[in-house]
Motif scaffolding. Structure first.
Motif, PDB file in Angstrom:
ATOM      1  N   LYS A 128       0.837  -1.217   0.000  1.00 43.35           N
ATOM      2  CA  LYS A 128       0.000   0.000   0.000  1.00 43.35           C
ATOM      3  C   LYS A 128       0.865   1.258   0.000  1.00 43.35           C
ATOM      4  CE  LYS A 128      -4.011  -2.133   2.102  1.00 43.35           C
ATOM      5  NZ  LYS A 128      -4.819  -2.325   3.290  1.00 43.35           N
ATOM      6  N   THR A 129       1.973   1.229   0.727  1.00 39.96           N
ATOM      7  CA  THR A 129       2.888   2.369   0.740  1.00 39.96           C
ATOM      8  C   THR A 129       3.490   2.581  -0.645  1.00 39.96           C
ATOM      9  OG1 THR A 129       3.408   1.921   3.056  1.00 39.96           O
ATOM     10  CG2 THR A 129       4.936   3.338   1.870  1.00 39.96           C
TER      11      THR A 129
ATOM     12  N   GLU B 242       2.179   1.674  -3.522  1.00 43.17           N
ATOM     13  CA  GLU B 242       1.116   2.143  -4.418  1.00 43.17           C
ATOM     14  C   GLU B 242       0.824   3.627  -4.201  1.00 43.17           C
ATOM     15  OE1 GLU B 242      -2.093  -0.556  -3.614  1.00 43.17           O
ATOM     16  OE2 GLU B 242      -1.136  -2.205  -4.704  1.00 43.17           O
ATOM     17  N   GLU B 243       0.851   4.073  -2.936  1.00 39.77           N
ATOM     18  CA  GLU B 243       0.630   5.492  -2.660  1.00 39.77           C
ATOM     19  C   GLU B 243       1.755   6.323  -3.262  1.00 39.77           C
ATOM     20  OE1 GLU B 243       0.213   8.620   1.079  1.00 39.77           O
ATOM     21  OE2 GLU B 243       0.234   6.472   1.498  1.00 39.77           O
TER      22      GLU B 243
ATOM     23  N   ALA C  50       1.302   6.570  -7.009  1.00 36.04           N
ATOM     24  CA  ALA C  50       0.219   7.494  -7.344  1.00 36.04           C
ATOM     25  C   ALA C  50       0.683   8.938  -7.213  1.00 36.04           C
ATOM     26  CB  ALA C  50      -0.983   7.238  -6.440  1.00 36.04           C
ATOM     27  N   LEU C  51       1.477   9.250  -6.180  1.00 34.89           N
ATOM     28  CA  LEU C  51       2.007  10.610  -6.030  1.00 34.89           C
ATOM     29  C   LEU C  51       2.967  10.968  -7.154  1.00 34.89           C
ATOM     30  CD1 LEU C  51       2.635  10.814  -2.172  1.00 34.89           C
ATOM     31  CD2 LEU C  51       1.013  12.165  -3.505  1.00 34.89           C
TER      32      LEU C  51
ATOM     33  N   LYS D  68       3.876  17.063  -2.319  1.00 33.92           N
ATOM     34  CA  LYS D  68       3.910  15.681  -2.799  1.00 33.92           C
ATOM     35  C   LYS D  68       5.314  15.092  -2.682  1.00 33.92           C
ATOM     36  CE  LYS D  68       0.056  16.386  -5.914  1.00 33.92           C
ATOM     37  NZ  LYS D  68      -0.330  16.718  -7.265  1.00 33.92           N
TER      38      LYS D  68
ATOM     39  N   ARG E 292       5.946  14.220   0.887  1.00 31.24           N
ATOM     40  CA  ARG E 292       5.238  12.963   1.217  1.00 31.24           C
ATOM     41  C   ARG E 292       5.971  11.771   0.608  1.00 31.24           C
ATOM     42  NH1 ARG E 292       3.254   9.721   4.581  1.00 31.24           N
ATOM     43  NH2 ARG E 292       1.773   8.249   3.720  1.00 31.24           N
TER      44      ARG E 292
ATOM     45  N   LEU F 227       7.460   8.560   2.507  1.00 31.95           N
ATOM     46  CA  LEU F 227       7.129   7.180   2.123  1.00 31.95           C
ATOM     47  C   LEU F 227       8.399   6.378   1.840  1.00 31.95           C
ATOM     48  CD1 LEU F 227       4.049   7.768  -0.213  1.00 31.95           C
ATOM     49  CD2 LEU F 227       4.042   6.762   2.070  1.00 31.95           C
TER      50      LEU F 227
END
Length: 176
Positions: free
Chosen positions: A140-141, A143-144, A147-148, A163, A166, A170
């Motif tokens: 999930k990390t 994938e996030e 996406a960013l 972004k 972030r 991540l």
């Protein structure tokens, strides 16, 4: 977090006690065989008692061989059966883990892993469950972060700085 033993101590002790009971039983069988063959009625006179002991002495080696073979046969069969029983208590969970890993490699979401209460590798199930939770959180990390990255403006817009911060957070989470 307290890790569970791979094979619980209680089950190890039960296994050792069962093996010891087989050995005690086989010794009892050997002694019973010797008692049956050696339990001779000695008559009241010295000469007849001496003759009975002399006759018995000639066959004593045969009796001992029969007793040892009976003990060996009994204990071998029981120890083999116990060994098969207990190896299945280890091989069953290992086979189950192998199947779960194959399905995971094929792209299926792993289910919660659990074994029968009588199986030996109960602690391993918890370790695998924790590992799959960790993998899901990591995925999930990732994938996030992807996406960013897709949302970043190639011109370096105003929101891109947040972004990027972030993304750095991540990345630090993934590296730890």
């Amino acid at each position: 977090m307290k890790s569970a033993a791979i094979i619980p101590l209680k089950k190890e002790i039960q296994f050792v006690l069962k093996i010891l009971s087989v050995l005690v039983l086989s010794i009892g069988i050997s002694l019973a065989v010797l008692f049956i063959f050696l339990n001779k009625d000695l008559e009241s006179t010295y000469g007849s008692a001496f003759q009975a002991i002399s006759d018995l002495l000639q066959d004593l080696n045969h009796y001992i061989v029969i007793a040892v073979l009976a003990q060996f046969l009994f204990s071998s069969i029981l120890i083999c059966l116990l060994g098969l029983l207990y190896t299945h208590k280890i091989a069953g969970p290992v086979f189950r883990l192998k199947m779960i890993l194959k399905r995971f490699q094929a792209g299926e979401e792993p289910e919660v892993i659990s074994f029968r209460k009588t199986d030996f590798l109960t602690g391993v199930a918890g370790s695998f469950n924790g590992f799959f939770v960790f993998l899901n959180a990591r995925q999930k990390t990732i994938e996030e972060a992807e996406a960013l990255l897709k949302q970043l403006d190639s011109r370096g817009g105003k929101g891109d700085r947040e972004k990027l911060w972030r993304l750095e957070a991540l990345l630090a989470e993934l590296e730890s």
